[in-house]
Design an enzyme around this catalytic site. Structure first.
Site, PDB file in Angstrom:
ATOM      1  N   CYS A  52       0.778  -1.233   0.000  1.00 32.99           N
ATOM      2  CA  CYS A  52       0.000   0.000   0.000  1.00 32.99           C
ATOM      3  C   CYS A  52       0.815   1.293   0.000  1.00 32.99           C
ATOM      4  CB  CYS A  52      -0.964  -0.014   1.178  1.00 32.99           C
ATOM      5  SG  CYS A  52      -0.266  -0.728   2.682  1.00 32.99           S
ATOM      6  N   HIS A  67      -1.467   7.201   4.491  1.00 30.02           N
ATOM      7  CA  HIS A  67      -0.449   6.152   4.488  1.00 30.02           C
ATOM      8  C   HIS A  67       0.914   6.565   3.942  1.00 30.02           C
ATOM      9  CE1 HIS A  67      -0.305   2.291   6.125  1.00 30.02           C
ATOM     10  NE2 HIS A  67      -0.535   1.544   5.080  1.00 30.02           N
ATOM     11  N   ASP A 100      -4.294  -0.101  -5.093  1.00 25.76           N
ATOM     12  CA  ASP A 100      -2.904   0.137  -4.711  1.00 25.76           C
ATOM     13  C   ASP A 100      -2.049  -1.122  -4.732  1.00 25.76           C
ATOM     14  OD1 ASP A 100      -4.197  -0.937  -2.507  1.00 25.76           O
ATOM     15  OD2 ASP A 100      -3.456   0.523  -1.073  1.00 25.76           O
ATOM     16  N   ASN A 101      -2.683  -2.287  -4.722  1.00 22.54           N
ATOM     17  CA  ASN A 101      -1.940  -3.555  -4.837  1.00 22.54           C
ATOM     18  C   ASN A 101      -2.951  -4.651  -5.139  1.00 22.54           C
ATOM     19  OD1 ASN A 101      -1.582  -2.780  -1.488  1.00 22.54           O
ATOM     20  ND2 ASN A 101      -2.957  -4.457  -2.046  1.00 22.54           N
TER      21      ASN A 101
END
EC number: 3.1.6.4
Length: 505
Positions: free
Chosen positions: A61, A124, A271-272
């Site tokens: 992330c 994050h 994001d992933n």
């Protein structure tokens, strides 16, 4: 899942929405998910452009978010670690670092053209005050600096704060409830309303805007609101996906209602890859691809991606352009009539030729895990220079990034170097990466010659950034965020004792 939203109010001013959230390629009905529980995202694809070959810049992330907002690989922007070889690192609340002040973020540049930028959801990129969104170009923020892990006993670890702009207004599991047992939480509904209100306010003001909508409901521990719990055939994860899909539908419909849909560029991605280690009720789907989050196999790096802009992007189209989350940085600037910074390498490609003309640009995709380039994709071919799923030690603890998908010689549990003889896969014929091409074949030798030149050029020009994810310290956790005094929620931090973070994966 990530949503990016840009909207125009004249020939030169448009707005953008970016939807960004942890979801897998195989979680969408349009990509073949059999339960067909994403009608709004499927509709978005039917009205816009689907990108089946779209990638994140890292299988975790925090680094992927840094890449999105800088247009640069994490190895360049510093969102990696050198504490160990090829380790995924992110920003838990004990991390000392954050996004470097040397990096230039997308909203900082958009501000030059009068854009108002808001992030809703998880940031994050560092939770210490100097790293927070309003210090890095965003004008508004509603959300949290970290994942919603918890609840914690505040004597040794504080619960994660939720911010409204520059001050906390509560904490997860306290003012912002997440029921551990049932998974019930209203957070996605709160985030949805924040996004709708922001769009309305900027529309009234005739102000171009950038909305980065980044809820994290599909990140374990998975949550959904009461109305969606128990509705999916796929368990609680499916409930969360259904609520996020509903939210996307509400935002798109709101743009139409306000009459700004033709002035707003919207992009959805992740994001992933979906995490597969969270068990059957809290894990997503990466479709036909190998493994998931944390790995540089296709399941960890290839993402669902949809572009939507009525009247500009042809409806119902598919682009086979190799795309990356970093491209959203460059593309957004192009659409805003702005240039990318010229004093640094920008890895993001301008996707406007693909969006408007469905043309293709030849470019490689580099797969990084921490400080190591693990693989590269060129056309339909992927060359693995290193393979690793996770260590035997972690695997034997029950942490499995590739459940039911072990491929001998590929999903290795020790770091295996293949630099002298890369494993080469044809992803069109073999999306599951099960059958490396024979090194004796003419096809292998032809592809290797081309790939080698690309990798050598990349490595020759690569200047790694200063690593930001090496040091941890319990004293820097969210003990006393800005605004805690007003709420009476400040906690006393322990004495500072920094150490090198341990990244097992």
């Amino acid at each position: 899942m990530e949503i990016q939203l840009f909207s125009f109010f004249s020939c030169c001013h448009w707005s953008s929405v970016l939807f960004w959230n942890p979801m897998g390629w195989g979680d969408l009905g349009v990509f073949g998910q059999p339960s067909k529980e994403t009608p709004n995202l499927d509709m978005m694809a039917s009205q816009g452009m689907l990108f089946p070959d779209f990638y994140t810049a890292n299988p975790l992330c925090s680094p992927s978010r840094a890449a999105l907002l800088t247009g640069r690989l994490p190895i360049r922007n510093g969102f990696y670690t050198t504490n160990a070889h090829a380790r995924n690192a992110y920003t838990p609340q004990e991390i000392v670092g954050g996004i470097s002040k040397e990096e230039i973020l997308l909203p900082e540049i958009l501000k030059k053209r009068g854009y108002v930028s808001k992030i809703v959801g998880k940031w994050h990129l560092g939770h210490r005050e100097q790293y927070l969104p309003l210090e890095r170009g965003f004008d508004q923020w509603f959300g949290s600096p970290n994942c919603h892990f918890g609840p914690y006993n505040t004597s040794y670890r504080p619960n994660i704060p939720v911010y409204n702009n520059s001050e906390m207004i509560g904490r997860y599991y306290e003012e912002f409830e997440i029921d551990e047992r049932t998974g019930e939480s209203n957070l996605t509904q709160i985030y949805l309303q924040e996004g709708l209100d922001f769009i309305f306010q900027q529309t009234l003001a005739r102000q171009p805007f950038f909305l980065y909508w980044a809820p994290d409901a599909t990140h374990a521990p998975v949550y959904a609101s009461k109305h969606f719990l128990g509705k999916s055939q796929r368990g609680r994860y499916g409930d969360a996906v259904m609520e996020l899909d509903y939210s996307v539908g509400q935002i798109l419909a709101w743009l139409v209602t306000l009459g700004i849909d033709k002035n707003t560029f919207v992009f959805f991605t992740s994001d992933n890859g979906a995490a597969l280690m969270s068990g059957p009720k809290q894990s997503g789907s990466n479709g036909p691809f190998l493994c998931g989050k944390e790995t540089t196999f296709e399941g960890g790096m290839r993402e669902p991606a949809i572009a939507w802009w009525p009247g500009h992007i042809p409806a119902g189209t598919v682009s086979y352009q190799l795309g990356s989350v970093m491209d959203l940085f460059t593309t957004s600037l192009t659409l805003a009539g702005l240039a990318a910074p010229f004093d640094r390498v920008i890895d993001g490609l301008d996707l406007t030729p693909s969006l408007f003309n469905n043309s293709m640009t030849d470019r490689p995709i580099f797969y990084y895990r921490g400080n190591q380039m693990m693989a590269v994709r060129v056309g339909p071919y992927k060359a693995h220079y290193w393979t690793w799923s996770n260590s035997w030690e972690e695997f034997n603890k029950g942490i499995n990034f590739c459940p039911g998908q072990e491929v001998t010689g590929v999903t290795t549990h020790t770091q295996q170097e293949h630099t002298m003889q890369p494993l080469i896969i044809h992803l069109g014929r073999d999306p599951g990466e099960k059958y490396p091409i024979s090194v004796l074949s003419k096809e292998y030798q032809t592809v290797l010659s081309r790939v080698t030149l690309i990798v050598e050029e990349h490595q020759k020009t690569l200047v790694p950034g200063q690593p930001q994810l090496n040091m941890c310290d319990l004293a820097v956790m969210n003990w006393a965020p800005p605004g805690c005094e007003r709420l009476g929620k400040c906690l006393k931090p322990p004495q500072s004792q920094p150490w090198k973070c341990d990244w097992p994966h």
